[in-house]
Design an enzyme around this catalytic site. Structure first.
Site, PDB file in Angstrom:
ATOM      1  N   GLY A 341       0.822  -1.222   0.000  1.00 55.31           N
ATOM      2  CA  GLY A 341       0.000   0.000   0.000  1.00 55.31           C
ATOM      3  C   GLY A 341       0.848   1.260   0.000  1.00 55.31           C
ATOM      4  O   GLY A 341       0.504   2.263  -0.642  1.00 55.31           O
ATOM      5  N   GLU A 364      11.019   7.294 -28.656  1.00 56.82           N
ATOM      6  CA  GLU A 364      12.125   6.880 -29.535  1.00 56.82           C
ATOM      7  C   GLU A 364      11.810   5.550 -30.229  1.00 56.82           C
ATOM      8  O   GLU A 364      12.672   4.700 -30.423  1.00 56.82           O
ATOM      9  CB  GLU A 364      13.457   6.862 -28.803  1.00 56.82           C
TER      10      GLU A 364
END
Ligand code: CAA
Length: 423
Positions: A341, A364
């Site tokens: 968490g 890219e």
């Protein structure tokens, strides 16, 4: 890394020091602000890091693409955004290194090498991403000038950069010589930044839309002095630059793994720390192996570029980029999982790694495009081992039962479902 030489280690150490002292402490601040980290840029310039990939005759340090990858890895280990904020200057200046005239190199590269001027790479457009060749931005010859009109999308470093390598169509009728590259300087009338993107990750570096409205540039700014070479220069640039994006992914994966193992040693559950649990060790072991595999492939690809191994550069650059950035996504996601968490929360450092990693699979050249490039290379080279075809059994129809083409069509006509129109 036993095969790194003294020069490689020198750049690696130097980058690691800047990353640890300057980048890591500021990473969260600039991620939250979504502002360009000028103080980090100054530290990188002071350490001489902007000159790594630029030859000494143009004011650089004369390092290699492997040196560059090592620097990017170290910076990205501390902050993925800083990794790209740095390496996009290599992307922007590689077209000059592969295609510019001596005069052009001497004019612009020394300013980049010193870190005095930042540079950006303007290739993609709203409707021309993976299919870079279908761009529409145009440059029309007008006396001893070119006039550029159009838009570019996802210009990383846009707005903060002083120099832009811009790809535009100079010969719409040509198939293979359609595009040329130009150097456009900030402040040229008609050149403007119209949209600064609000991004999931790499938030310290601006990604913008650049607009060109009758932008007049001298013909001396045409890269290489010869029109029609732009697409080739763009492709060669991407071959040089992709090991750098791979190194960004590697740095992110390495950095996230280091946080994960550090936290796993601290976090107690069921009366023991996470690191002593088999399920977590399985994750850590898999992360470490992937990181090391990515590292080997990147160093191999960067070395191919440095050795100008023309047979291998294209495929190895694409392999390293797609493999290492997929590893980055997997490892950063697993690192968040180990933090549980807390990993999902912004006051912990790990979720940023996952956000920063995602773009490395996209820019890219998406990883799907990389695998297309790899497959094209493999298919092109298949002639080398064509003789093994003899070992693959060939099936043939028994002459009595063979169905001729006409007969086959007739059979298909009887069995295939009819379209609603013909029903
Ligand atoms: N080196 C040299 N020349 C090359 C080359 C290379 N690696 N790859 C292709 N070429 C040449 C070919 O030889 C061919 O030349 P001729 O016409 O003379 O025969 C020409 O370029 C066209 O080649 P293709 O037919 O292979 O081109 P294509 O249209 O099929 O495209 C592609 C190939 C690989 C898909 C290419 O379009 C590509 O790489 N797309 C992805 C684009 C990309 O990476 N965009 C990212 C932009 S940067 C960014 O992300 C923003 C940022 O700021 C970080």
């Amino acid at each position: 890394m036993p095969f790194l030489n003294d020069q490689n280690r020198m750049w690696q150490d130097r980058a690691r020091q800047v990353a640890d002292k300057v980048v890591r402490p500021l990473a969260r601040k600039y991620d939250e602000l979504q502002e360009y980290p000028w103080e980090i840029k100054e530290a990188l310039a002071e350490a001489g890091l902007f000159g790594v990939w630029i030859p000494t005759e143009y004011g650089g340090a004369g390092g290699t693409v492997l040196d560059l990858a090592l620097v990017i890895e170290q910076l990205s280990r501390a902050c993925g955004g800083v990794g790209v904020m740095y390496c996009v200057n290599a992307l922007g200046s590689f077209p000059m290194l592969v295609g510019a005239t001596e005069e052009q190199k001497k004019r612009w590269l020394p300013q980049i090498a010193k870190g005095e001027k930042l540079i950006a790479f303007c290739l993609s457009e709203k409707f021309a991403g993976s299919d870079a060749g279908s761009m529409r931005c145009q440059a029309r010859k007008d006396g001893d000038h070119y006039v550029i009109n159009g838009e570019k999308k996802w210009t990383t470093n846009g707005g903060v950069a002083s120099i832009y390598t811009v790809f535009a169509v100079t010969d719409p009728a040509s198939k293979s010589r359609r595009i040329s590259a130009f150097i456009v300087e900030k402040g040229t009338p008609g050149f403007s930044i119209k949209k600064v993107e609000d991004k999931m990750g790499i938030r310290c570096v601006p990604v913008v839309e650049s607009h060109f409205d009758d932008v007049r540039v001298p013909a001396a700014n045409l890269l290489g002095g010869r029109p029609g070479m732009g697409f080739k220069h763009a492709m060669q640039t991407l071959d040089f630059a992709r090991p750098g994006v791979a190194a960004q992914g590697l740095g992110l994966a390495q950095g996230a793994m280091e946080y994960a193992v550090t936290y796993a040693l601290r976090r107690q559950q069921f009366g023991q720390n996470l690191a002593s649990m088999g399920v977590i060790q399985d994750m850590l072991g898999s992360m470490a192996a992937k990181v090391e595999a990515a590292r080997s492939l990147i160093y191999r690809a960067a070395t191919a570029v440095d050795l100008q191994d023309v047979e291998s550069i294209n495929r190895l650059a694409a392999m390293s980029k797609s493999f290492a950035t997929d590893v980055a996504m997997e490892v950063t996601t697993d690192a968040v999982q180990i933090f549980g968490g807390y990993g999902y929360m912004k006051d912990y450092p790990i979720e940023k790694y996952m956000r920063d990693a995602k773009i490395t699979q996209i820019y890219e050249g998406t990883n799907q495009i990389q695998r297309l490039v790899i497959a094209r290379n493999l298919i092109k080279d298949a002639g080398r081992f064509a003789s093994i075809d003899a070992y693959i059994p060939k099936e043939s129809y028994n002459a009595y039962h063979a169905v001729g083409d006409d007969e086959l069509s007739a059979v298909r006509g009887r069995t295939e479902p009819q379209s609603s129109e013909s029903r």
